[in-house]
Scaffold this motif. Structure first.
Motif, short mmCIF file in Angstrom:
data_model
loop_
_atom_site.label_atom_id
_atom_site.label_comp_id
_atom_site.label_asym_id
_atom_site.label_seq_id
_atom_site.Cartn_x
_atom_site.Cartn_y
_atom_site.Cartn_z
N ILE A 32 0.86 -1.17 0.00
CA ILE A 32 0.00 0.00 0.00
C ILE A 32 0.90 1.23 0.00
N PRO A 33 0.39 2.43 -0.28
CA PRO A 33 1.25 3.60 -0.39
C PRO A 33 2.13 3.85 0.83
N THR A 34 1.65 3.50 2.03
CA THR A 34 2.39 3.83 3.25
C THR A 34 3.14 2.66 3.86
N ASP A 35 3.01 1.46 3.32
CA ASP A 35 3.60 0.31 3.99
C ASP A 35 3.69 -0.88 3.05
N GLU A 36 4.54 -1.83 3.42
CA GLU A 36 4.58 -3.14 2.75
C GLU A 36 4.54 -4.20 3.84
N ILE A 37 3.58 -5.09 3.75
CA ILE A 37 3.34 -6.09 4.78
C ILE A 37 3.44 -7.47 4.16
N THR A 38 4.16 -8.37 4.82
CA THR A 38 4.30 -9.74 4.33
C THR A 38 3.75 -10.71 5.37
N LEU A 39 2.82 -11.54 4.94
CA LEU A 39 2.25 -12.58 5.78
C LEU A 39 2.82 -13.92 5.33
N VAL A 40 3.44 -14.64 6.24
CA VAL A 40 3.98 -15.96 5.92
C VAL A 40 2.96 -17.00 6.36
N PHE A 41 2.53 -17.83 5.41
CA PHE A 41 1.52 -18.86 5.68
C PHE A 41 2.18 -20.24 5.77
N HIS A 42 1.68 -21.03 6.70
CA HIS A 42 2.11 -22.42 6.84
C HIS A 42 0.86 -23.29 6.89
N ARG A 43 0.60 -23.99 5.79
CA ARG A 43 -0.57 -24.85 5.69
C ARG A 43 -1.87 -24.12 6.05
N GLY A 124 -6.59 1.43 -2.21
CA GLY A 124 -6.01 0.57 -3.23
C GLY A 124 -4.87 -0.25 -2.66
N GLY A 125 -4.06 -0.79 -3.54
CA GLY A 125 -2.94 -1.62 -3.10
C GLY A 125 -2.82 -2.84 -3.99
N THR A 126 -1.69 -3.53 -3.89
CA THR A 126 -1.45 -4.73 -4.69
C THR A 126 -1.06 -5.89 -3.79
N PHE A 127 -1.13 -7.10 -4.34
CA PHE A 127 -0.74 -8.28 -3.59
C PHE A 127 0.01 -9.25 -4.49
N VAL A 128 0.92 -10.01 -3.88
CA VAL A 128 1.65 -11.07 -4.57
C VAL A 128 1.77 -12.25 -3.62
N PHE A 129 1.33 -13.43 -4.08
CA PHE A 129 1.50 -14.64 -3.27
C PHE A 129 2.50 -15.55 -3.95
N THR A 130 3.55 -15.93 -3.20
CA THR A 130 4.59 -16.81 -3.71
C THR A 130 4.61 -18.09 -2.90
N PRO A 131 4.28 -19.24 -3.50
CA PRO A 131 4.31 -20.51 -2.77
C PRO A 131 5.71 -20.80 -2.23
N GLU A 132 5.77 -21.35 -1.03
CA GLU A 132 7.06 -21.63 -0.42
C GLU A 132 6.83 -22.53 0.79
N GLU A 133 7.68 -23.53 0.95
CA GLU A 133 7.59 -24.39 2.12
C GLU A 133 8.15 -23.64 3.33
N VAL A 134 7.39 -23.64 4.41
CA VAL A 134 7.76 -22.89 5.61
C VAL A 134 7.90 -23.83 6.79
N GLU A 135 9.04 -23.74 7.48
CA GLU A 135 9.23 -24.52 8.70
C GLU A 135 8.79 -23.69 9.89
N ILE A 136 7.93 -24.28 10.72
CA ILE A 136 7.37 -23.53 11.85
C ILE A 136 7.03 -24.49 12.98
#
Length: 242
Positions: A32-43, A124-136
């Motif tokens: 978004i114009p004021t920030d970039e946020i990344t959410l890491v998903f595991h299953r 507004g704002g944009t999103f990108v989802f990149t598949p990736e195996e996550v250890e948690i």
């Protein structure tokens, strides 16, 4: 398979539902114009949240919630650097015995909710989802539930949008203030004041830059007005706060 797009075309809550219901693992980056946020998903569950805004970082949130001190964070960051950043800050704080998993979960939940709120009130704002195996840590992940956090963030965003308009402006007063007064301010007040100094001129901008709820912003602004640091005005057509 990854995907990307515009948040105006595919609402955030729909993206989260797809990732959660299909048990996806990977990184969802929201810009978004004021920030970039990344959410890491595991299953299908949120494993971690990272943001470019220091006020929403896990260490600062744990400090704000009274669980740790700045010295604890500095010590954990120093050890994290030795390991080349392989261990997340929250995990490092747990290993050092400064916090437990439940306290980390509360901070991550607050971080997640504040980040969602900030995005939901943006036009507004944009999103990108990149598949990736996550250890948690699976035991830790059992504590986090996406649905109630998303619903509460949507409720907060709806309330804010219904009671504030872009015409509701804020600005610094013309009266010079003594620098020592800054020592009397708490973290939320400093965040709001810094946002105004950096160009925020209305309630919409303040919520986007600070991630604070309507109730928090109203309380903080009232204190700053009482101290004579800022002034607030509603132009004709603005919806008054309740």
């Amino acid at each position: 398979m990854g995907f990307y797009g515009d948040l105006q075309d595919l609402p955030l809550q729909d993206i989260l539902y797809v990732l959660s219901s299909h048990g996806k693992s990977g990184r969802l980056t929201l810009s978004i114009p004021t920030d970039e946020i990344t959410l890491v998903f595991h299953r299908g569950r949120v494993a971690s949240v990272t943001t470019s805004d220091e006020s929403l970082r896990i260490g600062q949130l744990l400090i704000d919630q009274g669980y740790i001190t700045e010295e604890h964070v500095e010590q954990a960051l120093a050890l994290q650097a030795v390991e080349d950043g392989r261990t997340r800050l929250g995990d490092m704080l747990v290993e050092l015995g400064f916090v437990n998993h439940q306290q980390i979960w509360k901070a991550v939940a607050a971080q997640f909710e504040a980040s969602l709120f900030r995005i939901l009130i943006q036009p507004g704002g944009t999103f990108v989802f990149t598949p990736e195996e996550v250890e948690i840590d699976e035991a830790f992940m059992e504590e986090i539930r996406i649905e109630p956090i998303v619903l509460n963030a949507m409720r907060m965003a709806d309330e804010w949008l219904a009671t504030h308009a872009k015409q509701d402006t804020v600005s610094l007063t013309d009266v010079p203030f003594v620098p020592a007064i800054l020592d009397r301010l708490e973290r939320p007040e400093l965040d709001v004041l810094l946002a105004i100094l950096n160009g925020a001129s209305n309630m919409y901008d303040l919520a986007a830059k600070t991630g604070r709820s309507q109730e928090e912003l109203d309380e903080v602004l009232d204190r700053l007005i009482t101290l004579g640091l800022i002034e607030r005005a509603q132009h004709p057509g603005a919806v008054p706060a309740t």
